[in-house]
Design an enzyme around this catalytic site. Structure first.
Site, PDB file in Angstrom:
ATOM      1  N   GLN A 243      32.296  41.752  35.405  1.00 18.60           N
ATOM      2  CA  GLN A 243      33.295  41.921  34.162  1.00 18.60           C
ATOM      3  C   GLN A 243      33.220  43.191  33.871  1.00 18.60           C
ATOM      4  OE1 GLN A 243      36.536  41.360  34.245  1.00 18.60           O
ATOM      5  NE2 GLN A 243      36.642  39.400  35.582  1.00 18.60           N
ATOM      6  N   CYS A 365      43.939  38.605  38.489  1.00 18.69           N
ATOM      7  CA  CYS A 365      43.943  40.484  37.706  1.00 18.69           C
ATOM      8  C   CYS A 365      44.765  40.792  38.132  1.00 18.69           C
ATOM      9  CB  CYS A 365      42.657  40.953  38.307  1.00 18.69           C
ATOM     10  SG  CYS A 365      42.476  40.654  39.798  1.00 18.69           S
TER      11      CYS A 365
END
Length: 407
Positions: A243, A365
């Protein structure tokens, strides 16, 4: 062409970083345009940039501005510029409302669920104005050998001399190694990695040199084990996925483990586990009598998880998710999944349902993928019982969601 220039009244937000408008007059009157660099309610002068199945335009001049409009935080990502900063003209609060609108709309349109959504910002973003958050920076050498990024929906590379979304550690590493000044062979890819753990930054040129970086997060739910906060350490390839927002790993671990609930003694699946971001805390939560089965399609990432979790209660399985879990006769109480942008899809959701977990925690996402998969889970008897949305990609249209489904 003069007919490429239009005066438009901007309508609603659409998923993808643009707003909707209609051509006001002429032979194409009423045709829908997806217009970038705008906000709902604005009047703009725009240029049509694409005619095809979808028509697109860029706003060149703002005639009547929205209260949420601010001077661009990254002018190089403006009209005709690089991709990756399509909301740089929107206030940070406005970006959160923008993304909340998109998540709610996709859940309603594709998932059949009406739900009020609030998007949470990451710690430090308000103070930084939504900048300096990326711990990785990926660049490409253009025809002149200088590094930059691709123009939006183009193969052309626009040279850059800075990247305001990168952390100061990344920017400093780039300056110290003269990344911006060097000339590379056209097409060369350069990645600058500077973990917040403090380990040495790494500069990769077309993936070399190969190396391992250390990522560390502080997990507050370590208090379950008698500590005020438990440090979690990960060893992963510098070229691997992690991330990119400096606060994203800790935020998502807290959200996922909170949604997972009581896990002591259970079996759990961690699907699309990547470098093991969730595998590690889950392996602590299941205790001595439970086990986490981590599944990952990338061999490099699976090896990273093995390296990180070798002393924990986990089993790492490499291969396509649908094939791996179809061959497992374990009936987990919990399944965590973090699929790629396209989502899990009907086949994976059906396979998850055959294992009859009591709870599914889904990290998404892409709001459209979440909306579609929410409908598939409903078909299998699972109800959306919890949802948190996070702005982990300021200045872009991307938003991360943690959804909980229960039977």
């Amino acid at each position: 062409m003069t007919d490429d220039l239009l005066t438009l009244t901007i309508g609603n937000i659409a998923h993808g970083g643009h707003c909707v408008a209609r051509i006001p007059e002429g032979s194409d009157a009423g045709r829908v345009l997806f217009v970038r660099h705008t906000l709902p309610g604005e009047t703009v002068r725009a240029r049509i940039t694409e005619r095809g199945k979808v028509w697109r335009a860029d706003a060149l001049e703002i005639l009547e501005a929205s209260p949420d409009r601010v001077p661009s935080a990254w002018p190089e990502a403006g009209p005709g510029g690089v991709g990756g900063g399509e909301l740089a003209h929107v206030s940070l609060d406005g970006q959160h409302r923008w993304k909340a609108t998109v998540v709610a709309e996709q859940l309603k349109r594709l998932g059949g669920i009406e739900r009020e959504v609030t998007v949470e910002g990451a710690p430090g973003d308000a103070e930084n104005g939504g900048l300096a958050y990326r711990t990785r920076m990926d660049l490409l050498a253009g025809e002149n050998g200088k590094l930059g990024m691709r123009r939006f929906r183009s193969h052309d590379v626009i040279p850059l001399t800075h990247m305001p979304l990168a952390t100061e550690r990344v920017q400093s590493a780039a300056r110290l190694t003269n990344v911006w000044d060097k000339e590379y062979e056209p097409g060369v890819r350069v990645r600058v990695v500077a973990p917040e753990s403090g380990c040495e930054p790494v500069i990769l040129v077309d993936g070399s040199p190969r190396g391992t970086v250390i990522e560390e997060i502080s997990w507050s739910q370590g208090a379950r084990f008698g500590e005020s906060a438990m440090p979690l350490t990960y060893r992963l390839s510098a070229s691997g996925f992690w991330q990119v927002h400096r606060e994203a790993p800790s935020l998502l671990v807290e959200a996922v483990t909170e949604a997972a609930g009581e896990c002591d003694g259970i079996n759990a699946f961690d699907l699309y586990c990547g470098a093991g971001l969730f595998t590690v805390p889950l392996a602590h939560l299941v205790g001595e009598n439970g086990r986490v089965f981590a599944v990952e399609g990338s061999l490099s990432a699976a090896n990273d998880v093995e390296r990180t979790t070798k002393r924990l209660r986990s089993t790492v399985l490499h291969g396509p998710v649908e094939k791996v879990i179809a061959g497992l006769d374990v009936m987990p109480s919990l399944i965590v999944l973090d699929p790629p942008r396209v989502g899990a899809g009907r086949v994976i959701v059906k396979e998850i349902a055959t294992h009859q977990p009591d709870r599914v925690v889904y990290v998404a996402c892409d709001p459209a993928a979440l909306g579609r998969d929410t409908a598939y889970f409903a078909e299998e008897g699972y109800t959306l019982t919890g949802l948190r949305a996070f702005d982990l990609f300021p200045m872009t249209h991307h938003v991360e969601c943690v959804a909980t489904f229960q039977r």
